[in-house]
Each structure stands twice: as C-alpha cells, then as structure tokens.
Write a protein that holds these residues in place. Structure first.
Motif, short mmCIF file in Angstrom:
data_model
loop_
_atom_site.label_atom_id
_atom_site.label_comp_id
_atom_site.label_asym_id
_atom_site.label_seq_id
_atom_site.Cartn_x
_atom_site.Cartn_y
_atom_site.Cartn_z
N UNK A 90 0.81 -1.22 0.00
CA UNK A 90 0.00 0.00 0.00
C UNK A 90 0.85 1.27 0.00
N UNK A 91 0.31 2.38 -0.54
CA UNK A 91 1.02 3.65 -0.47
C UNK A 91 1.06 4.16 0.97
N UNK A 117 -8.14 5.75 4.25
CA UNK A 117 -6.87 6.46 4.15
C UNK A 117 -5.69 5.55 3.83
N UNK A 118 -5.90 4.23 3.94
CA UNK A 118 -4.83 3.27 3.69
C UNK A 118 -4.84 2.81 2.23
N UNK A 119 -6.03 2.53 1.71
CA UNK A 119 -6.17 2.04 0.34
C UNK A 119 -7.16 2.95 -0.41
N UNK A 120 -6.66 4.00 -1.07
CA UNK A 120 -7.53 4.95 -1.78
C UNK A 120 -8.40 4.24 -2.81
N UNK A 121 -9.55 4.86 -3.14
CA UNK A 121 -10.54 4.15 -3.95
C UNK A 121 -10.09 3.91 -5.39
N UNK A 122 -9.05 4.60 -5.88
CA UNK A 122 -8.59 4.30 -7.24
C UNK A 122 -8.03 2.88 -7.33
N UNK A 174 -13.19 -17.57 -9.75
CA UNK A 174 -14.45 -17.51 -9.01
C UNK A 174 -15.03 -16.10 -9.08
N UNK A 175 -16.37 -15.96 -9.01
CA UNK A 175 -16.97 -14.62 -8.97
C UNK A 175 -16.53 -13.86 -7.72
N UNK A 176 -16.43 -12.54 -7.87
CA UNK A 176 -15.88 -11.71 -6.80
C UNK A 176 -16.81 -10.55 -6.49
N UNK A 177 -17.07 -10.33 -5.21
CA UNK A 177 -17.70 -9.10 -4.73
C UNK A 177 -16.61 -8.25 -4.10
N UNK A 178 -16.47 -7.02 -4.55
CA UNK A 178 -15.46 -6.11 -4.02
C UNK A 178 -16.16 -4.91 -3.38
N UNK A 179 -16.11 -4.84 -2.04
CA UNK A 179 -16.76 -3.76 -1.29
C UNK A 179 -15.69 -2.77 -0.84
N UNK A 180 -15.88 -1.49 -1.20
CA UNK A 180 -14.80 -0.52 -1.00
C UNK A 180 -15.31 0.75 -0.30
N UNK A 201 -18.04 -7.80 -9.11
CA UNK A 201 -19.08 -6.83 -8.77
C UNK A 201 -18.47 -5.85 -7.77
N UNK A 202 -18.39 -4.59 -8.15
CA UNK A 202 -17.77 -3.56 -7.31
C UNK A 202 -18.84 -2.67 -6.69
N UNK A 203 -18.80 -2.55 -5.35
CA UNK A 203 -19.75 -1.69 -4.63
C UNK A 203 -18.95 -0.67 -3.83
N UNK A 204 -19.23 0.61 -4.06
CA UNK A 204 -18.57 1.70 -3.33
C UNK A 204 -19.47 2.18 -2.18
N UNK A 205 -18.82 2.55 -1.05
CA UNK A 205 -19.52 3.15 0.08
C UNK A 205 -18.86 4.51 0.33
N UNK A 206 -19.53 5.60 -0.08
CA UNK A 206 -18.88 6.93 -0.12
C UNK A 206 -18.37 7.44 1.22
N UNK A 207 -19.04 7.12 2.34
CA UNK A 207 -18.64 7.70 3.63
C UNK A 207 -18.03 6.67 4.58
#
Length: 319
Positions: free
Chosen positions: A166-167, A266-271, A255-261, A286-292
């Motif tokens: 991680x950065x 602050x450790x792994x930025x959303x990019x 395998x199918x993947x669910x990625x919840x972000x 399947x990518x799901x973002x949680x803004x807050x």
C-alpha cells in the motif's frame, strides 16, 4: 519561583520516565489468560493444526463461508456479518497468527504461512467447497488461496484489498507521534488512546466507532510478546508477497468476486478498487462503493454492508 518550577519539571520528567519505563517492561500489558477470558467465550474453541493453536468459531449450517480478518484485528472483526449469515450458512472464522488469541510455535512465513494454515483447516474439517470473505490483508490471503485452489473456492467477497504494497497512509501528526513513541521507546505496548485514535482515523465517520470495538482491539493487540510476532510476520511478508505483489495471483482467480470498498479509506484509496477489477482479469467482479466509509466496512456500517454481502452470496449459491 525558579526553583519551584525546576522541581515541578523534574517531577514531571520522572513521572513520564516511570510511565514509559513500566510500559517498556510490559507491566501495562493485559495477560494472555485475561484476554482469553474476555474474548474467547462460547462459541469460541481452540484447535491444534500443525504448529498452530487456533482460536476458531464454527457456527451455523449450510454452504461454507470462511472469513479472514485484516492485520491487527482478529475474528471479532466479523461479529456482525457472521451473525447475519449463520442462519443460512456455515460460518467459519479464526484468528490467524500473529493476531488475536491463536499462537504458532514456528517462525512466521507471512501470508504464505496463513495460506498453508487454511489448507490444514480445510483438510481437517473435510471441506469440499467454500466461499471466502476477506478484508485488507485477509483479502490478499483469500486471493492467494483462491489462485492456488480454484476448484475449492466458489466465490470471493473482498474489501479494502491490497494487491501490492500500500502507499504511505495519510494520518494525523498525533497518530504518527504515538507510532514514533511506540517504535522508539515502548515497543511492547500501545495504550487504549492509540487504538481509539487510529481506529477513528481509519473510519470514514469516527462517530461510528464504539467503545466495545476499541476495547477488544486494545486487548487482543497488547498481549505480551505480540508486537515481536507482528514484526516477524511483516518482515516475512516483505520477501514473500510485497516484493512482487499479488497481481499475478489475482489474474488466476476464476471464481466470482464481490469487491466492497470504502471511499474514505486512508490506507487504500478508492482508485485501487478500479485497478483491482482489472487485475482480476479472469473473474467476474461486482464492485460496490460506500462513499462515507473508511477501511472497515464490516465495523463501521455493518448492517448495510452485511446485507449487500448476504444478498450477493445468496445469488451466487442460487446458481
């Protein structure tokens, strides 16, 4: 007046030196047995797998879901999600060394050692197929395992996933000063204040942090000798995983993947989420973002993120 101020300063210096000295000696650390009494009530049990005395919880019936926690946490990280799933799934979660209440008498091999431990657990329990839920370094371990055992892994549900080192995180000066004090002066101890501060900065909304989370985080991370084991683990990881990263392993996962972000991580930025989707080039993601939300979706927003996980697993297992 000058003499009085001098005496006060001397008393203050002696007090600080006494506090730091007793911390360094380990006099502030909770004992392993006391932490075990607080954190390993039923349904916890301990099983021997090779050199590892494993703290594990195995609950529910149905398709198997294995949960792999992040670094500096333990199986308590999954309390809410496990409760949401165990009515229709067999949920297995454990502390992987060097974290929590599990102990390993052998030198750490880093993440490959955890993969080998999972292999032992799967074999001992006769598990034929499983879905793996992993977060942060636990998500990396899940990726390594799935690339090695594609026939066993039905699905991966991952969050805050690092596929490379991680950065540098953006933390406050207060937190960095606590880290400096730990590393330079008291390498065997962090006070509760540190865990409250660090977790607050890792959450998207600090007001979501509970006292209970701070307490189990503090207890399970300050067991005597724990920090030395963590350092050994990190040094092993530098050579075993982070020298090349896990992108090549991700490309092998089918395998199918669910990625919840959490977008406030602050450790792994959303990019890095979009980058991870591309690195899982052989899988449907399947990518799901949680803004807050920050680094811990399952701790910070357990109901919403748990519902999303459950609905996705149900869909996968319905096929």
């Amino acid at each position: 007046m000058v003499k009085r101020i001098g005496k006060l300063l001397l008393v203050l210096v002696l007090l600080v030196a006494g506090v730091l000295g007793t911390m360094r000696l380990g006099l502030w650390n909770p004992s392993y047995e006391s932490v075990k009494a607080h954190q390993a009530a039923a349904p916890s049990r301990f099983e021997q797998h090779g050199t590892v005395n494993l703290h594990i919880r195995d609950e529910g019936e149905g398709p198997v879901v294995l949960m792999l926690h992040s670094s500096m946490t333990n199986l308590r990280e999954w309390d809410a999600w496990a409760d949401a799933l165990k009515g229709r799934y067999r949920v297995i979660r454990f502390d992987w060394p060097p974290y929590g209440l599990s102990t390993d008498s052998a030198p750490s091999r880093g993440m490959p050692g955890v993969v080998a431990l999972i292999e032992k657990v799967v074999a001992a329990k006769g598990l034929k197929q499983l879905s793996i839920v992993g977060t942060s370094s636990g998500a990396t371990i899940a990726t390594l395992y799935a690339s090695r055992h594609p026939d066993q892994v039905k699905a991966l549900a991952l969050s805050a996933l690092p596929l490379e080192a991680p950065p540098p995180p953006e933390f406050s000066k207060l937190m960095w000063s606590m880290v400096w004090t730990h590393e330079k002066l008291v390498p065997n101890y962090y006070p509760r204040a540190y865990y409250r501060q660090s977790l607050s900065e890792l959450y998207g909304k600090p007001e979501r942090l509970t006292d209970e989370t701070v307490q189990w985080y503090y207890e399970t991370n300050t067991i005597p000798g724990g920090f030395a084991k963590v350092k050994e683990y990190w040094e092993a990881n530098k050579k075993a995983v982070w020298a090349k990263g896990a992108g090549g392993d991700a490309a092998k996962v089918t395998a199918p993947i669910l990625l919840q972000w959490g977008d406030r991580d602050p450790v792994l930025p959303n990019y890095l989420a979009d980058k991870a989707v591309k690195q899982f080039s052989s899988a449907q993601v399947t990518l799901v973002h949680y803004p807050d939300v920050g680094h811990y979706p399952m701790l910070e927003l357990p109901q919403e993120t748990g519902r999303d996980l459950g609905a996705w697993l149900d869909k996968v297992h319905a096929k």
